[in-house]
Enzyme design. Structure first.
Site, PDB file in Angstrom:
ATOM      1  N   CYS A   1      35.087  39.551  27.438  1.00 40.63           N
ATOM      2  CA  CYS A   1      35.851  38.881  26.390  1.00 40.63           C
ATOM      3  C   CYS A   1      35.644  37.377  26.578  1.00 40.63           C
ATOM      4  CB  CYS A   1      37.338  39.274  26.470  1.00 40.63           C
ATOM      5  SG  CYS A   1      38.297  38.327  27.670  1.00 40.63           S
TER       6      CYS A   1
ATOM      7  N   LYS B   1      43.847  25.789  39.028  1.00 41.31           N
ATOM      8  CA  LYS B   1      42.771  26.187  39.943  1.00 41.31           C
ATOM      9  C   LYS B   1      42.162  24.982  40.649  1.00 41.31           C
ATOM     10  CE  LYS B   1      41.796  30.409  37.466  1.00 41.31           C
ATOM     11  NZ  LYS B   1      40.832  31.213  36.694  1.00 41.31           N
TER      12      LYS B   1
ATOM     13  N   ARG C   1      46.348  28.805  42.214  1.00 38.11           N
ATOM     14  CA  ARG C   1      45.666  30.027  42.650  1.00 38.11           C
ATOM     15  C   ARG C   1      44.937  29.786  43.973  1.00 38.11           C
ATOM     16  NH1 ARG C   1      44.840  33.432  38.290  1.00 38.11           N
ATOM     17  NH2 ARG C   1      46.649  33.296  36.946  1.00 38.11           N
TER      18      ARG C   1
ATOM     19  N   LYS D   1      48.330  28.834  34.964  1.00 40.10           N
ATOM     20  CA  LYS D   1      47.584  28.862  36.224  1.00 40.10           C
ATOM     21  C   LYS D   1      46.949  27.500  36.499  1.00 40.10           C
ATOM     22  CE  LYS D   1      44.899  32.087  34.236  1.00 40.10           C
ATOM     23  NZ  LYS D   1      43.825  33.053  33.972  1.00 40.10           N
TER      24      LYS D   1
ATOM     25  N   ARG E   1      45.420  41.365  43.897  1.00 38.86           N
ATOM     26  CA  ARG E   1      44.450  40.316  44.231  1.00 38.86           C
ATOM     27  C   ARG E   1      44.921  39.588  45.490  1.00 38.86           C
ATOM     28  NH1 ARG E   1      43.521  36.378  39.439  1.00 38.86           N
ATOM     29  NH2 ARG E   1      42.345  38.118  38.569  1.00 38.86           N
TER      30      ARG E   1
ATOM     31  N   CYS F   1      32.057  39.861  34.969  1.00 37.20           N
ATOM     32  CA  CYS F   1      33.471  40.104  35.279  1.00 37.20           C
ATOM     33  C   CYS F   1      33.719  41.603  35.300  1.00 37.20           C
ATOM     34  CB  CYS F   1      34.353  39.435  34.245  1.00 37.20           C
ATOM     35  SG  CYS F   1      34.300  40.287  32.660  1.00 37.20           S
TER      36      CYS F   1
ATOM     37  N   CYS G   1      40.390  46.108  32.957  1.00 33.23           N
ATOM     38  CA  CYS G   1      40.939  44.881  32.377  1.00 33.23           C
ATOM     39  C   CYS G   1      41.514  45.142  30.984  1.00 33.23           C
ATOM     40  CB  CYS G   1      39.859  43.805  32.291  1.00 33.23           C
ATOM     41  SG  CYS G   1      40.518  42.303  31.536  1.00 33.23           S
TER      42      CYS G   1
ATOM     43  N   CYS H   1      35.920  34.828  32.757  1.00 33.42           N
ATOM     44  CA  CYS H   1      36.185  35.057  34.183  1.00 33.42           C
ATOM     45  C   CYS H   1      34.942  34.944  35.063  1.00 33.42           C
ATOM     46  CB  CYS H   1      36.854  36.413  34.384  1.00 33.42           C
ATOM     47  SG  CYS H   1      38.482  36.493  33.612  1.00 33.42           S
TER      48      CYS H   1
HETATM   49 FE1  SRM Z   1      40.160  35.932  35.007  1.00 33.34          FE
HETATM   50  C1  SRM Z   1      42.671  37.016  33.019  1.00 33.34           C
HETATM   51  C2  SRM Z   1      39.741  38.995  36.243  1.00 33.34           C
HETATM   52  C3  SRM Z   1      38.259  34.625  37.464  1.00 33.34           C
HETATM   53  C4  SRM Z   1      39.844  33.044  33.195  1.00 33.34           C
HETATM   54  N1  SRM Z   1      41.103  37.691  34.723  1.00 33.34           N
HETATM   55  C5  SRM Z   1      42.152  37.923  33.892  1.00 33.34           C
HETATM   56  C6  SRM Z   1      42.708  39.328  34.100  1.00 33.34           C
HETATM   57  C7  SRM Z   1      43.799  39.253  35.120  1.00 33.34           C
HETATM   58  C8  SRM Z   1      43.151  40.066  32.826  1.00 33.34           C
HETATM   59  C9  SRM Z   1      44.585  39.986  32.430  1.00 33.34           C
HETATM   60  O1  SRM Z   1      45.147  38.883  32.315  1.00 33.34           O
HETATM   61  O2  SRM Z   1      45.153  41.053  32.168  1.00 33.34           O
HETATM   62  C10 SRM Z   1      41.442  40.027  34.665  1.00 33.34           C
HETATM   63  C11 SRM Z   1      41.667  41.251  35.545  1.00 33.34           C
HETATM   64  C12 SRM Z   1      40.530  42.218  35.390  1.00 33.34           C
HETATM   65  C13 SRM Z   1      40.509  43.300  36.397  1.00 33.34           C
HETATM   66  O3  SRM Z   1      40.623  44.489  36.013  1.00 33.34           O
HETATM   67  O4  SRM Z   1      40.360  43.024  37.582  1.00 33.34           O
HETATM   68  C14 SRM Z   1      40.721  38.856  35.271  1.00 33.34           C
HETATM   69  N2  SRM Z   1      39.279  36.663  36.625  1.00 33.34           N
HETATM   70  C15 SRM Z   1      39.132  37.977  36.904  1.00 33.34           C
HETATM   71  C16 SRM Z   1      38.166  38.190  38.049  1.00 33.34           C
HETATM   72  C17 SRM Z   1      38.535  39.376  38.929  1.00 33.34           C
HETATM   73  C18 SRM Z   1      36.752  38.355  37.474  1.00 33.34           C
HETATM   74  C19 SRM Z   1      35.760  38.934  38.430  1.00 33.34           C
HETATM   75  O5  SRM Z   1      35.142  39.911  38.042  1.00 33.34           O
HETATM   76  O6  SRM Z   1      35.588  38.411  39.526  1.00 33.34           O
HETATM   77  C20 SRM Z   1      38.245  36.816  38.721  1.00 33.34           C
HETATM   78  C21 SRM Z   1      39.323  36.736  39.764  1.00 33.34           C
HETATM   79  C22 SRM Z   1      39.375  35.387  40.362  1.00 33.34           C
HETATM   80  C23 SRM Z   1      40.295  35.260  41.544  1.00 33.34           C
HETATM   81  O7  SRM Z   1      39.949  35.781  42.599  1.00 33.34           O
HETATM   82  O8  SRM Z   1      41.327  34.608  41.418  1.00 33.34           O
HETATM   83  C24 SRM Z   1      38.619  35.936  37.533  1.00 33.34           C
HETATM   84  N3  SRM Z   1      39.290  34.111  35.333  1.00 33.34           N
HETATM   85  C25 SRM Z   1      38.452  33.816  36.358  1.00 33.34           C
HETATM   86  C26 SRM Z   1      37.769  32.586  36.095  1.00 33.34           C
HETATM   87  C27 SRM Z   1      36.698  31.938  36.965  1.00 33.34           C
HETATM   88  C28 SRM Z   1      37.264  30.940  37.916  1.00 33.34           C
HETATM   89  O9  SRM Z   1      38.472  30.730  37.980  1.00 33.34           O
HETATM   90  O10 SRM Z   1      36.474  30.340  38.635  1.00 33.34           O
HETATM   91  C29 SRM Z   1      38.212  32.142  34.861  1.00 33.34           C
HETATM   92  C30 SRM Z   1      37.689  30.894  34.101  1.00 33.34           C
HETATM   93  C31 SRM Z   1      38.179  29.609  34.659  1.00 33.34           C
HETATM   94  C32 SRM Z   1      39.472  29.194  34.027  1.00 33.34           C
HETATM   95  O11 SRM Z   1      40.514  29.675  34.444  1.00 33.34           O
HETATM   96  O12 SRM Z   1      39.424  28.418  33.085  1.00 33.34           O
HETATM   97  C33 SRM Z   1      39.173  33.111  34.396  1.00 33.34           C
HETATM   98  N4  SRM Z   1      41.131  35.136  33.411  1.00 33.34           N
HETATM   99  C34 SRM Z   1      40.796  33.971  32.781  1.00 33.34           C
HETATM  100  C35 SRM Z   1      41.600  33.843  31.593  1.00 33.34           C
HETATM  101  C36 SRM Z   1      41.533  32.663  30.586  1.00 33.34           C
HETATM  102  C37 SRM Z   1      42.389  31.542  31.024  1.00 33.34           C
HETATM  103  C38 SRM Z   1      42.473  30.454  29.986  1.00 33.34           C
HETATM  104  O13 SRM Z   1      42.673  29.313  30.348  1.00 33.34           O
HETATM  105  O14 SRM Z   1      42.391  30.743  28.796  1.00 33.34           O
HETATM  106  C39 SRM Z   1      42.421  34.993  31.534  1.00 33.34           C
HETATM  107  C40 SRM Z   1      43.460  35.323  30.463  1.00 33.34           C
HETATM  108  C41 SRM Z   1      44.732  34.573  30.646  1.00 33.34           C
HETATM  109  O15 SRM Z   1      44.989  33.983  31.672  1.00 33.34           O
HETATM  110  O16 SRM Z   1      45.506  34.590  29.684  1.00 33.34           O
HETATM  111  C42 SRM Z   1      42.092  35.784  32.689  1.00 33.34           C
HETATM  112 FE1  SF4 Z   2      38.860  40.761  31.499  1.00 32.44          FE
HETATM  113 FE2  SF4 Z   2      37.912  39.012  29.780  1.00 32.44          FE
HETATM  114 FE3  SF4 Z   2      38.309  38.298  32.309  1.00 32.44          FE
HETATM  115 FE4  SF4 Z   2      36.354  39.932  31.744  1.00 32.44          FE
HETATM  116  S1  SF4 Z   2      36.544  37.810  31.002  1.00 32.44           S
HETATM  117  S2  SF4 Z   2      37.860  40.223  33.391  1.00 32.44           S
HETATM  118  S3  SF4 Z   2      37.165  41.104  30.067  1.00 32.44           S
HETATM  119  S4  SF4 Z   2      39.893  38.854  30.883  1.00 32.44           S
END
Ligand code: SRM
Ligand code: SF4
Length: 580
Positions: free
Chosen positions: A490, A226, A160, A224, A91, A445, A451, A494
């Protein structure tokens, strides 16, 4: 190594109520990682496996890298007693989503060489390369460096990549706010020399065990963190979902400062009521000159008081709910040495993107290209990857990734516009494509197959589901109605689903929770109305709500507002409300 002084001495002390001997093991891992080195270099050199050891997987997140495996073939490989098909996701750190044509061309080249011929635009305005083999990681990182890009702190327990409204029509204000967003992002990048050492093969001064992280100390953030900057009336970055949001206050055409919003977050876990999505609270207004100081103060409070025992509760939103908003605000003000001013008036109208050409206040043109779920590939009849490469070869402006996973070809002169339109036509990118209001406001997402946390399809399924919902809308002449729909594989959220008017979050293959009633400009959480259901139940339910919406909405009423007013988002058929 002792954890007794994990933080920098410059700030107030950490929360002493958390017993050191019971800290989450990840805290020890960070503290003992020699500033994020761990054994990453050894893992990269191991030739018998495509993977790296478990602890390095965690540390590599701070370097913007995730180890993944191809879940489409996971079972088959297990049957054949083969190691899973491990690859890495990289990323890029790209504050505000702005990149130059030469950066685009390099990313295109790297994606073709190492990333499976595809680029992914993310919901936080950056690029992801998927399917990068372990042995290709260093060449990929060095390639990025050639165009001044890196993956530093794009993941991990740190600040981030910082988001920023794209707002092309307000070019001057955008430029000013973007510069501040970039500075905030640069300011919070970890200082450790581990990155240069591991990925570029360089020795750097201060690469040893010394105190080279003046802000993060040895244990970085609890989780993290943000940050996002928004320029009303667009709430494209979904400012209420950020840990720390800055809302630009523009009066008489001048940036006066920012309202400060804290404690947003989307992540939740099914059947775990201690986790929940939360909208950020407005705590006041600051002048521009206090911006970095405020960001430091807010992050410092979370660094020092965030939960370091239970990672499921370690986001800032829980620290705020545990300590109380007033207490947190008081702590921030104590560190600032002054009180925040009262928040100033502002108004949001949408969190979506316009489609097609818009003209900036400086007369330059900007074209927002709808990119379904952020996926840049060559599709049959739509050679998106080739088309964007061709545009980048002549474009003299910038590209801006939007928080809705779309792309703006930005800063185009009147003279250059026809040539860009011709390239688009040639590659099937159709400037005049008719896209429904629902599809234009859709987001999914990545989910399967990369993922590791996905429970259901998202990116690969939402386009088909949208087609089926479009048919329901067309029955009532609502095909142009802008309605936000977001899907995730899930509950982690995201694609920021919990503020969409319609949302689906994956529970199991083919099964989703359905949510309705989010605010059109991201100002209200939605409510779960169906739990763990398949497509037939989803469409059946939506057909009834859409018919009622068509018949009984008031003039200009948005779908989410109607769903709440008409009681469609009031009752959970199975399960329970989690965000009343
Ligand atoms: Fe996310 C984890 C993809 C934005 C909340 N996110 C992941 C992971 C890295 C899975 C992992 O931990 O193994 C995913 C990788 C999937 C893949 O194959 O690429 C993933 N997140 C993404 C992306 C690529 C979704 C997309 O399709 O665009 C976004 C990348 C953002 C970036 O450029 O940095 C992405 N993730 C978000 C957002 C939206 C935002 O930030 O505006 C959220 C919700 C906001 C927040 O953080 O509260 C988000 N991602 C999560 C979470 C839950 C965090 C939590 O507080 O519980 C996880 C899981 C974790 O961190 O344990 C996670
Ligand atoms: Fe993966 Fe869940 Fe984030 Fe979708 S919402 S990219 S399934 S961690």
């Amino acid at each position: 190594m002792s954890l007794l002084s994990p933080h920098a001495p410059t700030d107030r002390s950490r929360d002493v109520s958390q017993p050191l001997d019971r800290l989450n093991p990840d805290e020890t891992l960070k503290a003992e990682s020699r500033q994020l080195r761990g054994t990453i270099s050894d893992g990269l050199a191991a030739e018998l496996t495509r993977a790296v050891p478990g602890n390095d997987i965690k540390l590599m997140k701070f370097h913007g890298l995730y180890q993944q495996d191809d879940r489409d073939i996971r079972d088959e490989r297990r049957r054949q007693k083969l190691e899973p098909a491990y690859t890495f996701m990289a990323r890029i750190r790209l504050p505000g989503g702005v990149c130059s044509p030469s950066q685009w061309l390099k990313l295109d080249e790297l994606a073709r060489a190492y990333g499976g011929d595809t680029l992914r635009l993310t919901t936080r305005q950056t690029f992801q390369l998927h399917r990068v083999q372990k042995q290709n990681l260093r060449p990929a990182m060095q390639g990025l460096r050639e165009v001044l890009l890196d993956t530093r702190a794009a993941c991990g327990d740190d600040a981030r990549g910082v988001m920023c409204s794209v707002n092309p029509r307000l070019s001057a204000i955008h430029a000013e706010v973007f510069a501040l967003a970039k500075r905030t992002s640069d300011h919070r990048v970890p200082q450790s020399g581990a990155y240069e050492e591991i990925w570029y093969g360089e020795e750097r001064e201060g690469t040893g065990d010394g105190p080279q992280e003046p802000f993060y100390g040895r244990t970085y953030m609890p989780r993290k963190f943000k940050i996002g900057f928004v320029v009303p009336p667009s709430n494209d970055i979904d400012v209420y979902s950020q840990d720390l949001g800055f809302i630009a206050i523009v009066e008489d055409g001048k940036l006066q400062g920012f309202n400060v919003a804290i404690g947003g977050g989307m992540g939740r876990t099914d059947q775990a009521p201690k986790t929940y999505p939360r909208l950020a609270d407005l705590i006041g207004f600051i002048e521009v000159e206090h911006l970095q100081q405020t960001a430091d103060a807010v992050m410092g409070v979370q660094r020092d008081y965030g939960d370091r025992l239970d990672r499921a509760r370690a986001r800032f939103k829980y620290t705020i709910d545990d300590k109380g908003l007033d207490w947190i605000k008081g702590e921030i003000e104590a560190r600032l040495g002054f009180a925040l001013q009262p928040a100033r008036p502002f108004a949001f109208t949408t969190n979506g993107d316009p489609n097609g050409w818009t003209r900036g206040d400086d007369g330059r043109w900007h074209h927002t290209l709808f990119i379904q779920n952020g996926r840049v590939s060559n599709f049959p009849g739509r050679a998106l990857m080739d088309g964007l490469r061709a545009i980048a070869q002549t474009h003299t402006g910038t590209f801006r990734i939007t928080p809705n996973q779309n792309l703006i070809i930005s800063d185009v002169s009147e003279a250059a516009k026809p040539a860009i339109e011709a390239v688009m036509r040639e590659h099937g990118l159709g400037a005049a494509d008719r896209i429904s209001g629902l599809r234009l406001n859709s987001m999914a997402c990545v989910a399967l197959p990369t993922c590791g946390l996905a429970m259901a399809e998202s990116e690969r399924y939402l386009p088909d589901l949208v087609t089926k919902i479009e048919a329901l809308l067309e029955l009532h002449g609502l095909e142009d109605e802008p309605i936000t729909i977001r899907m995730t594989g899930c509950p982690n959220g995201c694609a920021r689903p919990y503020i969409a008017e319609i949302a689906l979050t994956g529970r199991a293959p083919g099964k989703y929770n359905l949510y309705l009633g989010g605010g059109f400009h991201g100002q209200r959480l939605n409510k779960m109305v169906l739990e763990n259901v398949g497509e037939a139940a989803i469409l059946d339910h939506l057909a009834r709500v859409i018919a009622d919406f068509a018949a009984n909405r008031t003039s200009g009423e948005h779908f989410g507002d109607f769903a709440i007013r008409a009681g469609h988002a009031a009752e959970v058929k199975e399960g329970r409300h989690f965000n009343d």
